[in-house]
Write a protein that holds these residues in place. Structure first.
Motif, PDB file in Angstrom:
ATOM      1  N   SER A 129      -6.276   3.573  -6.928  1.00 31.26           N
ATOM      2  CA  SER A 129      -6.092   2.586  -7.999  1.00 31.26           C
ATOM      3  C   SER A 129      -5.320   1.391  -7.477  1.00 31.26           C
ATOM      4  O   SER A 129      -4.664   1.454  -6.431  1.00 31.26           O
ATOM      5  CB  SER A 129      -5.358   3.206  -9.193  1.00 31.26           C
ATOM      6  OG  SER A 129      -4.087   3.673  -8.796  1.00 31.26           O
ATOM      7  N   VAL A 130      -5.442   0.298  -8.225  1.00 32.42           N
ATOM      8  CA  VAL A 130      -4.754  -0.952  -7.872  1.00 32.42           C
ATOM      9  C   VAL A 130      -3.975  -1.416  -9.100  1.00 32.42           C
ATOM     10  O   VAL A 130      -4.522  -1.443 -10.210  1.00 32.42           O
ATOM     11  CB  VAL A 130      -5.765  -2.037  -7.444  1.00 32.42           C
ATOM     12  CG1 VAL A 130      -5.052  -3.347  -7.144  1.00 32.42           C
ATOM     13  CG2 VAL A 130      -6.580  -1.578  -6.231  1.00 32.42           C
ATOM     14  N   HIS A 131      -2.731  -1.772  -8.901  1.00 34.82           N
ATOM     15  CA  HIS A 131      -1.868  -2.221  -9.997  1.00 34.82           C
ATOM     16  C   HIS A 131      -1.340  -3.611  -9.666  1.00 34.82           C
ATOM     17  O   HIS A 131      -1.059  -3.904  -8.506  1.00 34.82           O
ATOM     18  CB  HIS A 131      -0.726  -1.231 -10.200  1.00 34.82           C
ATOM     19  CG  HIS A 131      -1.213   0.147 -10.567  1.00 34.82           C
ATOM     20  ND1 HIS A 131      -1.155   0.654 -11.834  1.00 34.82           N
ATOM     21  CD2 HIS A 131      -1.827   1.084  -9.814  1.00 34.82           C
ATOM     22  CE1 HIS A 131      -1.694   1.861 -11.849  1.00 34.82           C
ATOM     23  NE2 HIS A 131      -2.116   2.152 -10.633  1.00 34.82           N
ATOM     24  N   ILE A 132      -1.166  -4.430 -10.694  1.00 36.96           N
ATOM     25  CA  ILE A 132      -0.742  -5.817 -10.457  1.00 36.96           C
ATOM     26  C   ILE A 132       0.553  -6.107 -11.193  1.00 36.96           C
ATOM     27  O   ILE A 132       0.830  -5.494 -12.229  1.00 36.96           O
ATOM     28  CB  ILE A 132      -1.887  -6.786 -10.880  1.00 36.96           C
ATOM     29  CG1 ILE A 132      -1.662  -8.180 -10.291  1.00 36.96           C
ATOM     30  CG2 ILE A 132      -2.045  -6.822 -12.405  1.00 36.96           C
ATOM     31  CD1 ILE A 132      -2.913  -9.032 -10.240  1.00 36.96           C
ATOM     32  N   ASP A 133       1.336  -7.026 -10.659  1.00 37.19           N
ATOM     33  CA  ASP A 133       2.649  -7.279 -11.262  1.00 37.19           C
ATOM     34  C   ASP A 133       2.590  -8.363 -12.339  1.00 37.19           C
ATOM     35  O   ASP A 133       1.541  -8.966 -12.588  1.00 37.19           O
ATOM     36  CB  ASP A 133       3.709  -7.554 -10.191  1.00 37.19           C
ATOM     37  CG  ASP A 133       3.564  -8.905  -9.540  1.00 37.19           C
ATOM     38  OD1 ASP A 133       2.491  -9.526  -9.664  1.00 37.19           O
ATOM     39  OD2 ASP A 133       4.531  -9.344  -8.890  1.00 37.19           O
ATOM     40  N   THR A 181       0.843  -1.192   0.000  1.00 37.62           N
ATOM     41  CA  THR A 181       0.000   0.000   0.000  1.00 37.62           C
ATOM     42  C   THR A 181       0.878   1.242   0.000  1.00 37.62           C
ATOM     43  O   THR A 181       1.773   1.375   0.835  1.00 37.62           O
ATOM     44  CB  THR A 181      -0.922  -0.021   1.226  1.00 37.62           C
ATOM     45  OG1 THR A 181      -1.571  -1.294   1.249  1.00 37.62           O
ATOM     46  CG2 THR A 181      -1.958   1.081   1.151  1.00 37.62           C
ATOM     47  N   VAL A 182       0.621   2.117  -0.969  1.00 38.96           N
ATOM     48  CA  VAL A 182       1.446   3.323  -1.095  1.00 38.96           C
ATOM     49  C   VAL A 182       0.557   4.559  -1.084  1.00 38.96           C
ATOM     50  O   VAL A 182      -0.613   4.515  -1.471  1.00 38.96           O
ATOM     51  CB  VAL A 182       2.317   3.305  -2.387  1.00 38.96           C
ATOM     52  CG1 VAL A 182       3.129   2.014  -2.488  1.00 38.96           C
ATOM     53  CG2 VAL A 182       1.515   3.525  -3.639  1.00 38.96           C
ATOM     54  N   ASP A 183       1.143   5.675  -0.653  1.00 44.81           N
ATOM     55  CA  ASP A 183       0.444   6.955  -0.693  1.00 44.81           C
ATOM     56  C   ASP A 183       0.289   7.377  -2.157  1.00 44.81           C
ATOM     57  O   ASP A 183       1.270   7.397  -2.905  1.00 44.81           O
ATOM     58  CB  ASP A 183       1.268   7.989   0.096  1.00 44.81           C
ATOM     59  CG  ASP A 183       0.585   9.338   0.155  1.00 44.81           C
ATOM     60  OD1 ASP A 183       0.094   9.711   1.223  1.00 44.81           O
ATOM     61  OD2 ASP A 183       0.546  10.036  -0.888  1.00 44.81           O
ATOM     62  N   ASP A 230       1.040 -12.081  -8.640  1.00 42.98           N
ATOM     63  CA  ASP A 230       1.012 -12.524  -7.241  1.00 42.98           C
ATOM     64  C   ASP A 230       1.203 -11.367  -6.254  1.00 42.98           C
ATOM     65  O   ASP A 230       1.370 -11.597  -5.051  1.00 42.98           O
ATOM     66  CB  ASP A 230       2.035 -13.630  -6.975  1.00 42.98           C
ATOM     67  CG  ASP A 230       3.478 -13.187  -7.153  1.00 42.98           C
ATOM     68  OD1 ASP A 230       3.716 -12.009  -7.519  1.00 42.98           O
ATOM     69  OD2 ASP A 230       4.376 -14.026  -6.936  1.00 42.98           O
ATOM     70  N   ALA A 231       1.188 -10.132  -6.760  1.00 42.40           N
ATOM     71  CA  ALA A 231       1.334  -8.969  -5.875  1.00 42.40           C
ATOM     72  C   ALA A 231       0.606  -7.783  -6.491  1.00 42.40           C
ATOM     73  O   ALA A 231       0.569  -7.638  -7.716  1.00 42.40           O
ATOM     74  CB  ALA A 231       2.812  -8.628  -5.680  1.00 42.40           C
ATOM     75  N   VAL A 232       0.039  -6.947  -5.629  1.00 44.66           N
ATOM     76  CA  VAL A 232      -0.591  -5.707  -6.083  1.00 44.66           C
ATOM     77  C   VAL A 232      -0.016  -4.516  -5.317  1.00 44.66           C
ATOM     78  O   VAL A 232       0.435  -4.652  -4.174  1.00 44.66           O
ATOM     79  CB  VAL A 232      -2.142  -5.704  -5.918  1.00 44.66           C
ATOM     80  CG1 VAL A 232      -2.804  -6.657  -6.890  1.00 44.66           C
ATOM     81  CG2 VAL A 232      -2.567  -5.996  -4.475  1.00 44.66           C
ATOM     82  N   ILE A 233      -0.042  -3.373  -5.981  1.00 41.77           N
ATOM     83  CA  ILE A 233       0.176  -2.090  -5.312  1.00 41.77           C
ATOM     84  C   ILE A 233      -1.194  -1.444  -5.192  1.00 41.77           C
ATOM     85  O   ILE A 233      -1.936  -1.374  -6.187  1.00 41.77           O
ATOM     86  CB  ILE A 233       1.054  -1.149  -6.155  1.00 41.77           C
ATOM     87  CG1 ILE A 233       2.441  -1.721  -6.368  1.00 41.77           C
ATOM     88  CG2 ILE A 233       1.173   0.221  -5.483  1.00 41.77           C
ATOM     89  CD1 ILE A 233       3.264  -0.880  -7.331  1.00 41.77           C
ATOM     90  N   VAL A 234      -1.523  -0.955  -4.007  1.00 41.55           N
ATOM     91  CA  VAL A 234      -2.770  -0.219  -3.814  1.00 41.55           C
ATOM     92  C   VAL A 234      -2.396   1.233  -3.511  1.00 41.55           C
ATOM     93  O   VAL A 234      -1.674   1.507  -2.546  1.00 41.55           O
ATOM     94  CB  VAL A 234      -3.598  -0.798  -2.653  1.00 41.55           C
ATOM     95  CG1 VAL A 234      -4.963  -0.143  -2.604  1.00 41.55           C
ATOM     96  CG2 VAL A 234      -3.722  -2.300  -2.787  1.00 41.55           C
TER      97      VAL A 234
END
Lengths: 139, 139
Positions: free
Chosen positions: A80-84, A27-29, A88-92
């Motif tokens: 937004s949500v991004h996937i690799d 989770t990122v700002d 198997d991993a997401v950035i939110v």
């Protein structure tokens, strides 16, 4: 497209779950890109996160959904949500209210890992708390 | 300090390893804070990362150390390593040479997860490749 190419370059969601049925969520700002925390999601938590726009994890210790901030009030509004590549991993990317860390820090990553002269590793606190954790959970 | 307080607020490194003996490593660009990739480290990979300043993971698929860029040339020079409250995840701030993703993208997170009108989830490519992956591994 071959199966692996579809997995990595296609537009179909096909999560690669770990042995516990989870993916990693970072989770990122949304503005500063500062990493706030790392946790886990199962497919239902990911769906709920996108549907409600409230970041929702799977708590491994409590074995239940964990809507971030439901106790502390320090919610995460999802941008937004991004996937690799291997899914198997997401950035939110979120708008964080208050502190992301239950210890009162803006981010859980408030300590740096440093090596001493002999090569031993220790930690150094490199941030100040944003809030008093005792106050965060007394609502 | 009580054991849990020492773990979360102290200066002693005491990694909380998962069932495979690993911690999560989130690699970010030291300047922009963009998340480049998510992988895993064991304690020795973390030590090597800090000693050599070349980001070194533990490859679960190959079951061996993985010095990022040793095949592709797309190395990660380590600026600093930060650890989270319960010591099961690190952020590695790096200077990335070339693309971090083996598919040629700057970051592995080149796809956004989006919901359609019916609530179904799919992916949308939101970045352009930086390099031709076919060229990256022909050195």
């Amino acid at each position: 497209m071959a199966a692996s190419a579809e997995q990595e370059l296609g537009t179909q969601l096909n999560l690669k779950l770990d042995q516990n049925g989870l993916i990693t969520a970072v989770t990122v700002d949304a503005d500063t890109h500062q990493v706030l925390m790392v946790a886990f999601m199962n497919p239902a938590a990911l769906e709920q996160t996108l549907k409600t726009r409230k970041c929702t994890y799977w708590s491994r210790s409590r074995q239940k959904f964990w809507v971030k901030g439901e106790e502390s009030g320090n919610t995460q509004q999802v941008e937004s949500v991004h996937i690799d590549c291997d899914q198997d991993a997401v950035i939110v990317k979120v708008r964080q209210r208050g502190a992301a860390c239950h210890n009162g820090f803006a981010s859980c990553f408030y300590r740096e890992v440093v090596a001493d002269e002999k090569g031993g590793l220790s930690l150094r606190i490199v941030a100040e708390p944003l809030m008093d954790p005792k106050q965060m959970y007394r609502k």
